[in-house]
Design a protein around this motif. Structure first.
Motif, PDB file in Angstrom:
ATOM      1  N   GLU A  17     -31.617   9.529  -4.423  1.00 13.50           N
ATOM      2  CA  GLU A  17     -30.401   8.971  -5.016  1.00 13.50           C
ATOM      3  C   GLU A  17     -30.693   7.647  -5.732  1.00 13.50           C
ATOM      4  N   ALA A  18     -31.497   6.774  -5.099  1.00 12.16           N
ATOM      5  CA  ALA A  18     -31.817   5.492  -5.740  1.00 12.16           C
ATOM      6  C   ALA A  18     -32.610   5.703  -7.028  1.00 12.16           C
ATOM      7  N   ALA A  19     -33.543   6.664  -7.010  1.00  4.75           N
ATOM      8  CA  ALA A  19     -34.315   6.955  -8.222  1.00  4.75           C
ATOM      9  C   ALA A  19     -33.406   7.480  -9.325  1.00  4.75           C
ATOM     10  N   ARG A  20     -32.438   8.315  -8.963  1.00  7.07           N
ATOM     11  CA  ARG A  20     -31.501   8.833  -9.965  1.00  7.07           C
ATOM     12  C   ARG A  20     -30.683   7.694 -10.576  1.00  7.07           C
ATOM     13  N   ARG A  21     -30.191   6.811  -9.706  1.00  5.02           N
ATOM     14  CA  ARG A  21     -29.359   5.721 -10.186  1.00  5.02           C
ATOM     15  C   ARG A  21     -30.129   4.765 -11.082  1.00  5.02           C
ATOM     16  N   CYS A  22     -31.397   4.556 -10.750  1.00  5.92           N
ATOM     17  CA  CYS A  22     -32.216   3.612 -11.525  1.00  5.92           C
ATOM     18  C   CYS A  22     -33.022   4.294 -12.629  1.00  5.92           C
ATOM     19  N   ARG A  23     -32.863   5.609 -12.738  1.00  4.03           N
ATOM     20  CA  ARG A  23     -33.546   6.400 -13.770  1.00  4.03           C
ATOM     21  C   ARG A  23     -35.067   6.222 -13.706  1.00  4.03           C
ATOM     22  N   ILE A  24     -35.584   6.379 -12.502  1.00  2.00           N
ATOM     23  CA  ILE A  24     -37.023   6.279 -12.267  1.00  2.00           C
ATOM     24  C   ILE A  24     -37.533   7.651 -11.823  1.00  2.00           C
ATOM     25  N   PRO A  25     -38.590   8.172 -12.437  1.00  2.00           N
ATOM     26  CA  PRO A  25     -39.131   9.465 -12.005  1.00  2.00           C
ATOM     27  C   PRO A  25     -39.582   9.417 -10.549  1.00  2.00           C
ATOM     28  N   LEU A  26     -39.324  10.500  -9.810  1.00  2.00           N
ATOM     29  CA  LEU A  26     -39.695  10.582  -8.397  1.00  2.00           C
ATOM     30  C   LEU A  26     -40.295  11.943  -8.110  1.00  2.00           C
ATOM     31  N   VAL A  27     -41.349  11.956  -7.313  1.00  2.00           N
ATOM     32  CA  VAL A  27     -41.929  13.199  -6.818  1.00  2.00           C
ATOM     33  C   VAL A  27     -42.023  13.108  -5.306  1.00  2.00           C
ATOM     34  N   VAL A  28     -41.800  14.228  -4.635  1.00  2.00           N
ATOM     35  CA  VAL A  28     -41.928  14.312  -3.187  1.00  2.00           C
ATOM     36  C   VAL A  28     -43.248  14.990  -2.857  1.00  2.00           C
ATOM     37  N   LEU A  29     -44.095  14.285  -2.123  1.00  2.00           N
ATOM     38  CA  LEU A  29     -45.375  14.831  -1.665  1.00  2.00           C
ATOM     39  C   LEU A  29     -45.205  15.321  -0.240  1.00  2.00           C
ATOM     40  N   ARG A  30     -45.263  16.634  -0.041  1.00  2.00           N
ATOM     41  CA  ARG A  30     -45.104  17.227   1.284  1.00  2.00           C
ATOM     42  C   ARG A  30     -46.242  18.192   1.546  1.00  2.00           C
ATOM     43  N   ARG A  31     -46.986  17.939   2.585  1.00  2.00           N
ATOM     44  CA  ARG A  31     -48.039  18.868   2.987  1.00  2.00           C
ATOM     45  C   ARG A  31     -47.429  20.229   3.343  1.00  2.00           C
ATOM     46  N   PRO A  32     -48.176  21.323   3.187  1.00  2.00           N
ATOM     47  CA  PRO A  32     -47.636  22.644   3.525  1.00  2.00           C
ATOM     48  C   PRO A  32     -47.233  22.732   4.994  1.00  2.00           C
ATOM     49  N   GLN A  33     -46.237  23.549   5.252  1.00  2.00           N
ATOM     50  CA  GLN A  33     -45.808  23.787   6.621  1.00  2.00           C
ATOM     51  C   GLN A  33     -46.843  24.640   7.359  1.00  2.00           C
ATOM     52  N   TRP A  34     -46.795  24.591   8.676  1.00  2.00           N
ATOM     53  CA  TRP A  34     -47.535  25.557   9.470  1.00  2.00           C
ATOM     54  C   TRP A  34     -46.843  26.906   9.388  1.00  2.00           C
ATOM     55  N   SER A  35     -47.619  27.978   9.496  1.00  2.00           N
ATOM     56  CA  SER A  35     -47.080  29.328   9.543  1.00  2.00           C
ATOM     57  C   SER A  35     -47.691  30.060  10.732  1.00  2.00           C
ATOM     58  N   PRO A  36     -46.925  30.910  11.398  1.00  2.00           N
ATOM     59  CA  PRO A  36     -47.470  31.633  12.549  1.00  2.00           C
ATOM     60  C   PRO A  36     -48.534  32.630  12.116  1.00  2.00           C
ATOM     61  N   VAL A  37     -49.496  32.860  12.999  1.00  2.00           N
ATOM     62  CA  VAL A  37     -50.549  33.848  12.782  1.00  2.00           C
ATOM     63  C   VAL A  37     -50.521  34.824  13.949  1.00  2.00           C
ATOM     64  N   PRO A  38     -51.219  35.962  13.832  1.00  2.00           N
ATOM     65  CA  PRO A  38     -51.231  36.916  14.956  1.00  2.00           C
ATOM     66  C   PRO A  38     -51.634  36.236  16.266  1.00  2.00           C
ATOM     67  N   GLY A  39     -50.871  36.498  17.310  1.00  2.00           N
ATOM     68  CA  GLY A  39     -51.098  35.873  18.609  1.00  2.00           C
ATOM     69  C   GLY A  39     -50.143  34.750  18.913  1.00  2.00           C
ATOM     70  N   ASP A  40     -49.457  34.222  17.898  1.00  2.00           N
ATOM     71  CA  ASP A  40     -48.476  33.155  18.114  1.00  2.00           C
ATOM     72  C   ASP A  40     -47.159  33.733  18.632  1.00  2.00           C
ATOM     73  N   ASP A  41     -46.497  32.956  19.476  1.00  2.00           N
ATOM     74  CA  ASP A  41     -45.165  33.307  19.971  1.00  2.00           C
ATOM     75  C   ASP A  41     -44.240  32.142  19.639  1.00  2.00           C
ATOM     76  N   TRP A  42     -43.738  32.137  18.403  1.00  2.00           N
ATOM     77  CA  TRP A  42     -42.895  31.043  17.934  1.00  2.00           C
ATOM     78  C   TRP A  42     -41.420  31.396  18.097  1.00  2.00           C
ATOM     79  N   ARG A  43     -40.633  30.419  18.516  1.00  2.00           N
ATOM     80  CA  ARG A  43     -39.179  30.522  18.522  1.00  2.00           C
ATOM     81  C   ARG A  43     -38.672  29.443  17.572  1.00  2.00           C
ATOM     82  N   ARG A  44     -38.313  29.823  16.366  1.00  2.00           N
ATOM     83  CA  ARG A  44     -37.928  28.855  15.346  1.00  2.00           C
ATOM     84  C   ARG A  44     -36.468  28.452  15.521  1.00  2.00           C
ATOM     85  N   VAL A  45     -36.233  27.153  15.430  1.00  2.00           N
ATOM     86  CA  VAL A  45     -34.878  26.603  15.573  1.00  2.00           C
ATOM     87  C   VAL A  45     -34.643  25.594  14.446  1.00  2.00           C
ATOM     88  N   PRO A  46     -33.369  25.345  14.104  1.00  2.19           N
ATOM     89  CA  PRO A  46     -33.100  24.468  12.960  1.00  2.19           C
ATOM     90  C   PRO A  46     -33.177  22.983  13.252  1.00  2.19           C
TER      91      PRO A  46
END
Length: 246
Positions: A86-115
């Motif tokens: 919001e601050a970048a929008r108001r000030c008209r400054i370019p913004l990028v979000v750097l987010r590392r990839p999420q983990w993903s389950p693989v065979p053998g995992d027993d994940w219970r995903r919650v919000p």
């Protein structure tokens, strides 16, 4: 010289600051929220402490002009990301979000995903009695009312909120190894691992350990990113974005 504000606190933020430190055409200032008592300080100029919400950040940007903003905060620092967008929008400054990839389950995992944390706390009583809680110190309070369960709480700094009555606190900072995580879970007879989907290698060993031990993992999903945000998944992507014409 272009000036870049890096909203930091993550390994990616430090790596980005280090990669830009030798570029004579770019000046960086890294902002740390100040929630960790002994933060790892990145290269370049550093400021520590919050801005005071989107209004405070917008005021700071007006008084400290920058050419672009990189939000390289923790994937669960949703409020900071919203304020930055919001601050970048108001000030008209370019913004990028750097987010590392999420983990993903693989065979053998027993994940219970919650919000969210609340949903994780609601789910736990039916899964096990001894819980390994790795949700950061600010999230511990969501489990404080689960008096019938026992918790091993791991955090970098002591929580400033109530924690479960039947719990012990382990202060530690990654990276962790798979053998050490297996030994820790066996020592404390852990039944369930609770964690946030932060991604990255620093703390992924606990997931490998849970898989080896056949333990369920309560995985808390990331909050959504602002819909208008430009997003990159690694430091190389952030460098390309910074150095591109815009």
């Amino acid at each position: 010289m272009r000036r870049i504000l890096i909203l930091g606190g993550t390994g990616e933020a430090r790596s980005l600051a280090a990669a830009l430190a030798d570029d004579p055409s770019i000046d960086t200032v890294s902002s740390l929220a100040g929630r960790v008592r002994d933060p790892r300080i990145p290269a370049g100029d550093v400021r520590i402490g919050g801005f005071g919400g989107e209004d405070g950040l917008a005021d700071w940007l007006r008084g400290n002009p920058v050419d672009a903003i990189v939000d390289a905060t923790h994937p669960f620092a949703a409020r900071i990301t919203e304020n930055a967008a919001e601050a970048a929008r108001r000030c008209r400054i370019p913004l990028v979000v750097l987010r590392r990839p999420q983990w993903s389950p693989v065979p053998g995992d027993d994940w219970r995903r919650v919000p969210d944390l609340s949903a994780a706390a609601t789910l736990l009583p039916g899964l096990g009695a001894r819980i390994f809680l790795t949700v950061g110190r600010q999230g511990v309070g969501a489990f404080a009312d689960l008096r019938a369960l026992w918790f091993l709480v791991r955090a970098i700094d002591p929580p400033e909120v109530d924690r479960p009555a039947r719990s012990i606190l382990l202060l530690a900072r990654g990276p962790f190894t798979v053998p050490a995580e297996i030994d820790l879970m066996r020592e404390h007879r852990i039944d369930v691992l609770v964690t946030k989907n932060s991604g990255g290698e620093q703390t992924a060993a606990k997931l490998h350990a849970a898989r080896e031990l056949g333990l369920p993992v309560v995985m808390i999903d990331r909050p959504p990113l602002p819909s208008a945000a430009a997003i990159v998944g690694d430091v190389a992507g952030a460098l390309d974005w910074i150095r591109s014409d815009r």
